[in-house]
Design a protein around this motif. Structure first.
Motif, PDB file in Angstrom:
ATOM      1  N   LEU A   1       2.649  -6.079  -6.394  1.00  0.00           N
ATOM      2  CA  LEU A   1       1.894  -7.285  -6.751  1.00  0.00           C
ATOM      3  C   LEU A   1       2.539  -8.528  -6.153  1.00  0.00           C
ATOM      4  N   ASP A   2       3.876  -8.564  -6.152  1.00  0.00           N
ATOM      5  CA  ASP A   2       4.578  -9.703  -5.533  1.00  0.00           C
ATOM      6  C   ASP A   2       4.271  -9.792  -4.042  1.00  0.00           C
ATOM      7  N   LEU A   3       4.302  -8.644  -3.373  1.00  0.00           N
ATOM      8  CA  LEU A   3       3.989  -8.636  -1.935  1.00  0.00           C
ATOM      9  C   LEU A   3       2.561  -9.116  -1.692  1.00  0.00           C
ATOM     10  N   LEU A   4       1.623  -8.623  -2.501  1.00  0.00           N
ATOM     11  CA  LEU A   4       0.217  -8.990  -2.322  1.00  0.00           C
ATOM     12  C   LEU A   4      -0.034 -10.461  -2.636  1.00  0.00           C
ATOM     13  N   SER A   5       0.739 -11.015  -3.552  1.00  0.00           N
ATOM     14  CA  SER A   5       0.535 -12.424  -3.907  1.00  0.00           C
ATOM     15  C   SER A   5       0.814 -13.336  -2.713  1.00  0.00           C
ATOM     16  N   GLU A   6       1.543 -12.834  -1.756  1.00  0.00           N
ATOM     17  CA  GLU A   6       1.851 -13.608  -0.559  1.00  0.00           C
ATOM     18  C   GLU A   6       0.841 -13.343   0.563  1.00  0.00           C
ATOM     19  N   CYS A   7      -0.236 -12.654   0.237  1.00  0.00           N
ATOM     20  CA  CYS A   7      -1.258 -12.307   1.232  1.00  0.00           C
ATOM     21  C   CYS A   7      -2.547 -13.074   0.996  1.00  0.00           C
ATOM     22  N   SER A   8      -2.449 -14.265   0.423  1.00  0.00           N
ATOM     23  CA  SER A   8      -3.663 -15.013   0.066  1.00  0.00           C
ATOM     24  C   SER A   8      -4.487 -15.425   1.287  1.00  0.00           C
ATOM     25  N   SER A   9      -3.854 -15.600   2.426  1.00  0.00           N
ATOM     26  CA  SER A   9      -4.608 -16.019   3.617  1.00  0.00           C
ATOM     27  C   SER A   9      -5.008 -14.830   4.494  1.00  0.00           C
ATOM     28  N   ILE A  10      -5.137 -13.673   3.878  1.00  0.00           N
ATOM     29  CA  ILE A  10      -5.474 -12.457   4.626  1.00  0.00           C
ATOM     30  C   ILE A  10      -6.845 -12.571   5.276  1.00  0.00           C
ATOM     31  N   SER A  11      -7.749 -13.337   4.677  1.00  0.00           N
ATOM     32  CA  SER A  11      -9.096 -13.472   5.248  1.00  0.00           C
ATOM     33  C   SER A  11      -9.059 -14.171   6.601  1.00  0.00           C
TER      34      SER A  11
ATOM     35  N   PHE B   1       0.837  -1.210   0.000  1.00  0.00           N
ATOM     36  CA  PHE B   1       0.000   0.000   0.000  1.00  0.00           C
ATOM     37  C   PHE B   1       0.871   1.259   0.000  1.00  0.00           C
ATOM     38  N   VAL B   2       1.871   1.284   0.858  1.00  0.00           N
ATOM     39  CA  VAL B   2       2.732   2.468   0.964  1.00  0.00           C
ATOM     40  C   VAL B   2       3.565   2.646  -0.304  1.00  0.00           C
ATOM     41  N   TYR B   3       4.172   1.576  -0.794  1.00  0.00           N
ATOM     42  CA  TYR B   3       4.954   1.675  -2.037  1.00  0.00           C
ATOM     43  C   TYR B   3       4.081   2.176  -3.191  1.00  0.00           C
ATOM     44  N   TYR B   4       2.883   1.621  -3.314  1.00  0.00           N
ATOM     45  CA  TYR B   4       1.987   2.046  -4.390  1.00  0.00           C
ATOM     46  C   TYR B   4       1.688   3.546  -4.286  1.00  0.00           C
TER      47      TYR B   4
ATOM     48  N   TYR C   1      -3.638  -2.919 -10.916  1.00  0.00           N
ATOM     49  CA  TYR C   1      -3.917  -3.384 -12.274  1.00  0.00           C
ATOM     50  C   TYR C   1      -4.493  -2.273 -13.150  1.00  0.00           C
ATOM     51  N   THR C   2      -5.270  -1.370 -12.576  1.00  0.00           N
ATOM     52  CA  THR C   2      -5.761  -0.219 -13.336  1.00  0.00           C
ATOM     53  C   THR C   2      -4.587   0.642 -13.770  1.00  0.00           C
ATOM     54  N   THR C   3      -3.685   0.903 -12.850  1.00  0.00           N
ATOM     55  CA  THR C   3      -2.506   1.726 -13.142  1.00  0.00           C
ATOM     56  C   THR C   3      -1.637   1.076 -14.214  1.00  0.00           C
ATOM     57  N   LEU C   4      -1.542  -0.251 -14.198  1.00  0.00           N
ATOM     58  CA  LEU C   4      -0.733  -0.970 -15.188  1.00  0.00           C
ATOM     59  C   LEU C   4      -1.484  -1.198 -16.506  1.00  0.00           C
ATOM     60  N   GLY C   5      -2.731  -0.700 -16.584  1.00  0.00           N
ATOM     61  CA  GLY C   5      -3.501  -0.809 -17.815  1.00  0.00           C
ATOM     62  C   GLY C   5      -4.177  -2.154 -18.018  1.00  0.00           C
ATOM     63  N   GLN C   6      -4.237  -2.975 -16.983  1.00  0.00           N
ATOM     64  CA  GLN C   6      -4.862  -4.295 -17.085  1.00  0.00           C
ATOM     65  C   GLN C   6      -6.266  -4.223 -16.484  1.00  0.00           C
ATOM     66  N   LYS C   7      -7.160  -3.606 -17.242  1.00  0.00           N
ATOM     67  CA  LYS C   7      -8.508  -3.295 -16.756  1.00  0.00           C
ATOM     68  C   LYS C   7      -9.333  -4.536 -16.404  1.00  0.00           C
TER      69      LYS C   7
ATOM     70  N   ASP D   1       6.782   1.091 -12.860  1.00  0.00           N
ATOM     71  CA  ASP D   1       6.276  -0.256 -13.143  1.00  0.00           C
ATOM     72  C   ASP D   1       6.968  -1.302 -12.279  1.00  0.00           C
ATOM     73  N   ALA D   2       8.249  -1.110 -12.004  1.00  0.00           N
ATOM     74  CA  ALA D   2       8.973  -2.049 -11.132  1.00  0.00           C
ATOM     75  C   ALA D   2       8.406  -1.987  -9.716  1.00  0.00           C
ATOM     76  N   ILE D   3       8.061  -0.794  -9.270  1.00  0.00           N
ATOM     77  CA  ILE D   3       7.458  -0.626  -7.935  1.00  0.00           C
ATOM     78  C   ILE D   3       6.101  -1.331  -7.911  1.00  0.00           C
ATOM     79  N   TYR D   4       5.283  -1.101  -8.945  1.00  0.00           N
ATOM     80  CA  TYR D   4       3.949  -1.707  -8.992  1.00  0.00           C
ATOM     81  C   TYR D   4       4.039  -3.232  -9.027  1.00  0.00           C
ATOM     82  N   HIS D   5       4.981  -3.774  -9.773  1.00  0.00           N
ATOM     83  CA  HIS D   5       5.133  -5.231  -9.823  1.00  0.00           C
ATOM     84  C   HIS D   5       5.647  -5.788  -8.495  1.00  0.00           C
ATOM     85  N   TYR D   6       6.480  -5.031  -7.813  1.00  0.00           N
ATOM     86  CA  TYR D   6       6.914  -5.467  -6.482  1.00  0.00           C
ATOM     87  C   TYR D   6       5.714  -5.492  -5.524  1.00  0.00           C
TER      88      TYR D   6
END
Length: 192
Positions: free
Chosen positions: A111-121, A72-75, A141-147, A104-109
């Motif tokens: 995404l990498d951090l978030l991918s490890e948050c699957s058990s957040i629920s 969140f902070v990096y984004y 994903y909006t920022t990266l153009g992946q609507k 874009d490197a920041i945004y992909h990083y």
């Protein structure tokens, strides 16, 4: 970490009120105090995240929250300033040695951090939850153009909100029925 996050968000909101002309407490430029404070507070959050991640802790819930907050902070810092240092070390002086990264490197990083948050629920807290993570995914994903991907995460948030509202409404009705039953209310007798 939450206190540091609060300070960063507060700084960010102050920058936005100046940018939008709501506040006239200063200007937004590279030497303004509010910008410096937001930068420092943002990297304090990131350093806390990196410290937690480097400790190889068995506190999975804490690590998941740290990754989501760090993303969140990096984004938000990348949205504010564009190219920023991508610091992956907890050392205090590391930011001074790290070159600025492309957004874009920041945004992909992130995404990498978030991918490890699957058990957040499983965290069952009111701060960092599925909606927090899914909204951040949608923004990235909006920022990266992946609507299409952004839309899929927004649907998850909407579905979660609707499910919560229905469950809350259902629980409220059950409690009202139980309350009426125990009080011997005429409304309950009429409802049966």
């Amino acid at each position: 970490m939450y206190q540091q996050l609060f300070l960063f968000v507060k700084d960010q909101l102050e920058i936005e009120t100046i940018r939008l002309g709501i506040s006239h407490k200063g200007e937004i430029n590279s030497s303004s105090a509010v910008v410096e404070k937001a930068w420092i507070d943002g990297y304090r959050v990131i350093r806390s995240m990196n410290t937690l991640l480097s400790q190889n802790s068995d506190k999975v819930k804490l690590l998941i929250q740290a990754k989501a907050i760090g993303a969140f902070v990096y984004y938000n810092m990348a949205m504010l300033w564009g190219h920023i240092p991508l610091v992956k070390s907890a050392e205090i002086g590391e930011i001074m040695k790290t070159l600025q990264s492309e957004t874009d490197a920041i945004y992909h990083y992130c995404l990498d951090l978030l991918s490890e948050c699957s058990s957040i629920s499983d965290l069952n807290n009111r701060h960092v939850n599925d909606s927090f993570v899914n909204i951040l995914y949608a923004e990235l994903y909006t920022t990266l153009g992946q609507k299409d991907l952004a839309y899929s995460y927004l649907k998850k948030v909407l579905y979660s909100a609707l499910t919560s509202a229905v469950c809350f409404s259902f629980r409220s009705r059950i409690l009202a029925i139980r309350s009426a039953r125990f009080s011997g209310s005429a409304a309950y007798r009429d409802w049966e």
